[in-house]
Design an enzyme around this catalytic site. Structure first.
Site, PDB file in Angstrom:
ATOM      1  N   GLY A   1       0.848  -1.354  -0.015  1.00 51.24           N
ATOM      2  CA  GLY A   1      -0.487  -0.225   0.046  1.00 51.24           C
ATOM      3  C   GLY A   1       0.544   1.479  -0.626  1.00 51.24           C
TER       4      GLY A   1
ATOM      5  CD  GLN B   1       3.017   5.704   2.546  1.00 49.68           C
ATOM      6  OE1 GLN B   1       2.445   5.265   2.175  1.00 49.68           O
ATOM      7  NE2 GLN B   1       3.902   5.154   2.854  1.00 49.68           N
TER       8      GLN B   1
ATOM      9  CB  CYS C   1       4.719   2.275   7.219  1.00 54.52           C
ATOM     10  SG  CYS C   1       4.550   3.379   6.273  1.00 54.52           S
ATOM     11  CG  LEU C   2       6.675   1.133   1.058  1.00 55.57           C
ATOM     12  CD1 LEU C   2       6.162   1.196  -0.216  1.00 55.57           C
ATOM     13  CD2 LEU C   2       7.616   0.103   1.234  1.00 55.57           C
TER      14      LEU C   2
ATOM     15  CG  HIS D   1      -0.451   1.575   7.342  1.00 55.18           C
ATOM     16  ND1 HIS D   1       0.140   0.750   8.135  1.00 55.18           N
ATOM     17  CD2 HIS D   1      -0.397   2.096   6.411  1.00 55.18           C
ATOM     18  CE1 HIS D   1       1.278   1.450   7.843  1.00 55.18           C
ATOM     19  NE2 HIS D   1       1.095   1.572   7.173  1.00 55.18           N
ATOM     20  CD  GLU D   2      -1.662   2.714   2.554  1.00 50.51           C
ATOM     21  OE1 GLU D   2      -0.623   3.713   2.615  1.00 50.51           O
ATOM     22  OE2 GLU D   2      -0.572   2.080   2.933  1.00 50.51           O
TER      23      GLU D   2
ATOM     24  CG  HIS E   1       0.118   6.857   5.592  1.00 46.47           C
ATOM     25  ND1 HIS E   1       1.588   7.461   5.547  1.00 46.47           N
ATOM     26  CD2 HIS E   1       0.111   5.657   5.429  1.00 46.47           C
ATOM     27  CE1 HIS E   1       1.699   6.297   6.152  1.00 46.47           C
ATOM     28  NE2 HIS E   1       2.241   5.051   5.326  1.00 46.47           N
TER      29      HIS E   1
HETATM   30 NI    NI Z   1       2.626   3.307   5.719  1.00 47.28          NI
END
Ligand code: NI
Length: 167
Positions: free
Chosen positions: A46, A51, A91-92, A133-134, A137
């Site tokens: 995701g 991000q 998480c990236l 989660h997304e 963000h």
């Molecule tokens: Ni993330």
């Protein structure tokens, strides 16, 4: 298509609240293609526009193993949440860090598709976690903020040390 640079925690830009997309046009469709490419390349399941330093309400998700389930959500809203699940999240934007977060087991979401048409989606399990989660963000929240202040401090110093080594 282009790979987009991903912001890393604790970059303050990750705490920006994203604005709704006013018009789903080619600019947004290009953003979605680039975000998907960036997510697959990372690799991740995701990615939120926040991000990649674009502060508009767009996320891409694909929880399948063979990249066959790309889901793009524009202006997503969670309509219903039920149940509870605890899973290890990563998480990236927080590379190499994984920890447990409590989330709803099921969510019902409304969003616009890449043609600007509204649709609803019911999700459970990993997909439901990923959606929550997304969407966090887009509201400027990174998953590590659910952890204790002590853990967050450790994560910050770990990431800072790693950034010095790779710089
Ligand atoms: Ni993330």
């Amino acid at each position: 298509m282009a790979l987009l640079p991903i912001l890393h925690f604790p970059d303050p830009r990750l705490h920006t609240k994203a604005a709704p997309v006013a018009r789903v046009d080619d600019r947004i469709r290009t953003l979605i293609r680039d975000m998907a490419e960036t997510m697959y390349e990372a690799p991740g399941i995701g990615l939120a526009a926040t991000q990649v330093d674009v502060h508009e309400r767009v996320v891409v998700i694909d929880v399948t193993e063979d990249k066959s389930g790309l889901l793009a959500l524009i202006n997503p809203e969670i309509l219903e949440r039920s149940g509870e699940q605890v899973g290890e999240e990563g998480c990236l934007s927080v590379p190499g860090i994984y920890d447990k977060v409590v989330r709803a087991e099921r969510v019902k979401v409304r969003a616009l598709n890449t043609q600007g048409e509204p649709f609803e989606l019911e999700a459970e399990g990993l997909l439901a976690v990923c959606i929550q989660h997304e969407l966090d963000h887009l509201d400027g929240k990174v998953f590590v903020e659910y952890l204790s202040t002590l853990k967050q401090g450790r994560i910050k110093s770990k990431l800072a040390k790693r950034a010095r080594i790779t710089a």
